[in-house]
Design an enzyme around this catalytic site. Structure first.
Site, PDB file in Angstrom:
ATOM      1  N   HIS A  71      -1.022  16.282 -27.029  1.00  0.00           N
ATOM      2  CA  HIS A  71      -0.985  14.893 -26.570  1.00  0.00           C
ATOM      3  C   HIS A  71      -2.207  14.065 -26.989  1.00  0.00           C
ATOM      4  CE1 HIS A  71       2.415  16.320 -24.301  1.00  0.00           C
ATOM      5  NE2 HIS A  71       2.616  15.141 -23.740  1.00  0.00           N
TER       6      HIS A  71
ATOM      7  N   LYS B 146       2.143  11.937 -11.611  1.00  0.00           N
ATOM      8  CA  LYS B 146       1.494  10.883 -12.415  1.00  0.00           C
ATOM      9  C   LYS B 146       2.409   9.666 -12.494  1.00  0.00           C
ATOM     10  CE  LYS B 146      -1.435  13.491 -15.591  1.00  0.00           C
ATOM     11  NZ  LYS B 146      -1.665  13.826 -17.015  1.00  0.00           N
TER      12      LYS B 146
ATOM     13  N   HIS C 111       8.599   9.672 -27.391  1.00  0.00           N
ATOM     14  CA  HIS C 111       7.446  10.435 -26.894  1.00  0.00           C
ATOM     15  C   HIS C 111       7.425  11.866 -27.463  1.00  0.00           C
ATOM     16  CE1 HIS C 111       4.265  11.645 -24.175  1.00  0.00           C
ATOM     17  NE2 HIS C 111       5.008  12.658 -23.770  1.00  0.00           N
TER      18      HIS C 111
ATOM     19  N   ARG D 152       0.803  -1.230   0.000  1.00  0.00           N
ATOM     20  CA  ARG D 152       0.000   0.000   0.000  1.00  0.00           C
ATOM     21  C   ARG D 152       0.835   1.280   0.000  1.00  0.00           C
ATOM     22  NH1 ARG D 152      -3.231  -2.738   3.758  1.00  0.00           N
ATOM     23  NH2 ARG D 152      -4.978  -3.784   2.718  1.00  0.00           N
TER      24      ARG D 152
ATOM     25  N   LYS E 164       5.021  23.949 -15.084  1.00  0.00           N
ATOM     26  CA  LYS E 164       4.268  22.734 -14.746  1.00  0.00           C
ATOM     27  C   LYS E 164       3.837  22.747 -13.283  1.00  0.00           C
ATOM     28  CE  LYS E 164       3.642  17.890 -15.415  1.00  0.00           C
ATOM     29  NZ  LYS E 164       4.057  16.597 -15.910  1.00  0.00           N
TER      30      LYS E 164
ATOM     31  N   ARG F  46      -5.271  21.713 -15.463  1.00  0.00           N
ATOM     32  CA  ARG F  46      -4.117  20.853 -15.754  1.00  0.00           C
ATOM     33  C   ARG F  46      -4.183  20.238 -17.153  1.00  0.00           C
ATOM     34  NH1 ARG F  46      -0.977  16.411 -11.934  1.00  0.00           N
ATOM     35  NH2 ARG F  46       0.394  15.712 -13.599  1.00  0.00           N
TER      36      ARG F  46
ATOM     37  N   GLU G  37       8.805  18.951 -24.945  1.00  0.00           N
ATOM     38  CA  GLU G  37       7.982  19.330 -23.791  1.00  0.00           C
ATOM     39  C   GLU G  37       8.337  20.749 -23.319  1.00  0.00           C
ATOM     40  OE1 GLU G  37       5.447  17.572 -22.900  1.00  0.00           O
ATOM     41  OE2 GLU G  37       5.898  15.461 -23.328  1.00  0.00           O
TER      42      GLU G  37
ATOM     43  N   GLU H 160      -6.190  16.997 -12.310  1.00  0.00           N
ATOM     44  CA  GLU H 160      -6.571  17.195 -13.713  1.00  0.00           C
ATOM     45  C   GLU H 160      -8.077  17.270 -13.929  1.00  0.00           C
ATOM     46  OE1 GLU H 160      -3.711  15.623 -16.695  1.00  0.00           O
ATOM     47  OE2 GLU H 160      -5.472  14.728 -17.601  1.00  0.00           O
TER      48      GLU H 160
ATOM     49  N   ASN I 296      -1.765  18.861 -21.657  1.00  0.00           N
ATOM     50  CA  ASN I 296      -1.944  17.824 -22.670  1.00  0.00           C
ATOM     51  C   ASN I 296      -1.998  18.379 -24.081  1.00  0.00           C
ATOM     52  OD1 ASN I 296      -2.159  15.367 -21.095  1.00  0.00           O
ATOM     53  ND2 ASN I 296      -3.932  16.384 -20.189  1.00  0.00           N
TER      54      ASN I 296
ATOM     55  N   HIS J 198      -0.321  11.271 -28.466  1.00  0.00           N
ATOM     56  CA  HIS J 198      -0.315   9.961 -27.807  1.00  0.00           C
ATOM     57  C   HIS J 198      -0.853   8.878 -28.737  1.00  0.00           C
ATOM     58  CE1 HIS J 198      -0.065  10.791 -23.194  1.00  0.00           C
ATOM     59  NE2 HIS J 198       1.091  10.423 -23.700  1.00  0.00           N
TER      60      HIS J 198
HETATM   61  N1  NAD Z   1       4.569  11.148 -15.330  1.00  0.00           N
HETATM   62  C1  NAD Z   1       4.486  12.116 -16.180  1.00  0.00           C
HETATM   63  O1  NAD Z   1       3.961  13.192 -15.908  1.00  0.00           O
HETATM   64  C2  NAD Z   1       5.106  11.933 -17.530  1.00  0.00           C
HETATM   65  C3  NAD Z   1       5.303  13.039 -18.354  1.00  0.00           C
HETATM   66  C4  NAD Z   1       5.914  12.838 -19.577  1.00  0.00           C
HETATM   67  C5  NAD Z   1       6.304  11.586 -19.983  1.00  0.00           C
HETATM   68  N2  NAD Z   1       6.098  10.528 -19.157  1.00  0.00           N
HETATM   69  C6  NAD Z   1       6.504   9.180 -19.562  1.00  0.00           C
HETATM   70  O2  NAD Z   1       7.917   9.147 -19.700  1.00  0.00           O
HETATM   71  C7  NAD Z   1       8.271   8.121 -20.630  1.00  0.00           C
HETATM   72  C8  NAD Z   1       9.313   8.613 -21.559  1.00  0.00           C
HETATM   73  O3  NAD Z   1      10.435   9.025 -20.814  1.00  0.00           O
HETATM   74  P1  NAD Z   1      11.885   9.150 -21.460  1.00  0.00           P
HETATM   75  O4  NAD Z   1      11.793   9.921 -22.697  1.00  0.00           O
HETATM   76  O5  NAD Z   1      12.759   9.606 -20.385  1.00  0.00           O
HETATM   77  O6  NAD Z   1      12.202   7.661 -21.932  1.00  0.00           O
HETATM   78  P2  NAD Z   1      12.965   6.443 -21.235  1.00  0.00           P
HETATM   79  O7  NAD Z   1      12.725   6.394 -19.807  1.00  0.00           O
HETATM   80  O8  NAD Z   1      12.615   5.262 -22.061  1.00  0.00           O
HETATM   81  O9  NAD Z   1      14.501   6.797 -21.479  1.00  0.00           O
HETATM   82  C9  NAD Z   1      14.982   6.896 -22.795  1.00  0.00           C
HETATM   83  C10 NAD Z   1      16.282   6.136 -22.990  1.00  0.00           C
HETATM   84  O10 NAD Z   1      17.345   6.870 -22.424  1.00  0.00           O
HETATM   85  C11 NAD Z   1      18.129   6.017 -21.588  1.00  0.00           C
HETATM   86  N3  NAD Z   1      18.733   6.895 -20.605  1.00  0.00           N
HETATM   87  C12 NAD Z   1      18.165   7.390 -19.479  1.00  0.00           C
HETATM   88  N4  NAD Z   1      18.974   8.272 -18.901  1.00  0.00           N
HETATM   89  C13 NAD Z   1      20.100   8.322 -19.650  1.00  0.00           C
HETATM   90  C14 NAD Z   1      21.304   9.070 -19.556  1.00  0.00           C
HETATM   91  N5  NAD Z   1      21.490   9.983 -18.599  1.00  0.00           N
HETATM   92  N6  NAD Z   1      22.247   8.868 -20.506  1.00  0.00           N
HETATM   93  C15 NAD Z   1      22.051   7.986 -21.508  1.00  0.00           C
HETATM   94  N7  NAD Z   1      20.922   7.268 -21.647  1.00  0.00           N
HETATM   95  C16 NAD Z   1      19.954   7.444 -20.724  1.00  0.00           C
HETATM   96  C17 NAD Z   1      17.164   5.003 -21.084  1.00  0.00           C
HETATM   97  O11 NAD Z   1      17.823   3.842 -20.670  1.00  0.00           O
HETATM   98  C18 NAD Z   1      16.306   4.772 -22.319  1.00  0.00           C
HETATM   99  O12 NAD Z   1      16.955   3.877 -23.181  1.00  0.00           O
HETATM  100  C19 NAD Z   1       7.001   7.703 -21.302  1.00  0.00           C
HETATM  101  O13 NAD Z   1       6.629   6.455 -20.815  1.00  0.00           O
HETATM  102  C20 NAD Z   1       5.992   8.771 -20.900  1.00  0.00           C
HETATM  103  O14 NAD Z   1       4.686   8.265 -20.814  1.00  0.00           O
HETATM  104  C21 NAD Z   1       5.513  10.676 -17.940  1.00  0.00           C
HETATM  105 ZN    ZN Z   2       4.376  14.464 -22.831  1.00  0.00          ZN
END
Ligand code: NAD
Ligand code: ZN
Length: 345
Positions: free
Chosen positions: A229, A129, A248, A107, A208, A222, A171, A218, A226, A233
């Protein structure tokens, strides 16, 4: 104002040391993937008291229940209890999924996020999120829950490849488009290679946090985050299972062009501003043709958007650069026209 649980620093090791000087945990786990294990973990490992590594495979395709099982399994095997801590060291995938696993394990146990990609630093790090993809739908299962601490240090970006950096840049641009026209001019003045990421991260965090503090769950404002998106998305989900997988931010750039076009049609975004946005994004991300035979599938994917109610798709659209409104109904025909526009640029 950036919430106090978010530390933007050039000294991540120092921030970690002061955390552990203050707090004690029964067990500590560090969640990494193969890239963050080799490139990011060495920068901070000496500051973390005795801990266990939990390693998963990198990539969005692993942001699912199977990987959650592996994480929960490891935490159980290692004897994690309610006083244990999970440190999520990685991009948005690790942050969203590690946070989800921690927030649901027994939990909920403590977790901190150390985002290591630009996208995670400017966006996923804030707003609480958490979640995973499910049956091809993005972030379909999850919850809102803030990490106990987020440590953001641009030093991690030194090892990130340009494509990933550009993904996060989308972003940053989005935050300007919805909330700060003046800052957009500052950002686009510099060529991509000369961008001051530390400064842009601070700006994005401000935008943000202002929006998410006002509407954490949201239910209204908020939704402007999006922008780009709704279609973005859907495009991302569509290409997820093809050889032309998009990052992304790349998908969101397409979404922002499409939704700027719809903003011009529906919320009076001036045509020259729409053109400015589409030229800017095309100059950074190029163009990925979307075959007309895929329009219907992409349209259907927008039906899963979390902002929809009663099967009606709603988008956040711009009224001008720097201002965004939300809950604007759009239909299949709008999406088709927007994708046609994108294909025509
Ligand atoms: N929670 C939220 O509000 C929110 C907002 C935007 C996106 N997201 C989510 O985030 C995800 C995308 O995140 P992302 O773009 O970071 O992708 P990711 O987490 O897949 O990372 C991208 C790649 O970079 C590598 N990597 C990470 N840090 C590194 C570094 N310092 N040096 C070299 N390589 C590195 C990772 O291993 C991976 O291969 C999606 O799933 C999306 O839905 C969430
Ligand atoms: Zn996004």
């Amino acid at each position: 104002m950036i919430p106090s649980a978010i530390v933007l620093t050039r000294e991540a090791p120092l921030a970690i040391r002061s955390l552990f000087a203050e707090k004690k945990y029964s067990k500590i786990g560090v969640l990494v993937d193969e890239n963050t294990e080799s490139l990011c973990y060495p920068l901070i490992k000496v500051e973390i008291p005795e801990h266990h590594m939990i390693k998963i495979a990198s990539g969005e395709e692993h942001k699912n229940l199977t990987t959650c099982n592996e994480i929960w399994h490891e935490m159980t095997r290692l004897g994690f209890d309610r006083k244990s801590l999970l440190i999520n060291l990685g991009g948005g995938v690790i942050g969203d999924m590690g946070g989800f696993c921690a927030a649901t394990f027994k939990r909920g146990i403590n977790f901190i996020n150390i985002p290591t990609t630009l996208l995670a630093q400017v966006d996923a790090s804030i707003g609480g999120k958490l979640g995973i993809d499910f049956e091809g739908y993005k972030n379909h299962i999850g919850l809102f829950h803030d990490p106990d601490l987020v440590i953001i240090d641009p030093v991690f970006l030194d090892t990130l490849d340009v494509r990933e950096l550009k993904s996060g840049y989308a972003e940053i641009i989005k935050h300007c488009l919805i909330a700060d026209a003046e800052y957009l001019d500052t950002v686009v003045r510099e060529p991509f290679e000369d961008q001051d990421w530390g400064k842009h991260i601070a700006h994005s965090l401000q935008v943000k946090s202002r929006v998410t503090l006002e509407d954490p769950l949201e239910s209204g404002l908020r939704k402007i985050l999006n922008f780009g998106h709704t279609i973005g998305h859907a495009v991302e989900s569509f290409f997820l299972n093809t050889p032309n997988k998009l990052l992304h931010g790349e998908a969101i750039a397409i979404g922002m062009i499409c939704e700027s076009f719809l903003s011009m049609k529906k919320t009076h975004l001036p045509a020259q501003e729409m053109q400015k946005i589409s030229n800017l994004l095309k100059s950074i991300y190029g163009k990925h043709s979307i075959d007309t035979s895929n329009y219907l599938s992409i349209s259907q994917l927008t039906l899963q958007d979390k902002k929809n109610t009663d099967g009606q798709v709603h988008a956040a659209l711009l009224t001008k650069i720097g201002n965004c409104t939300y809950d604007i109904p759009i239909d299949t025909n709008d999406i088709k026209n927007a994708l046609d526009f994108y294909n025509s640029i």
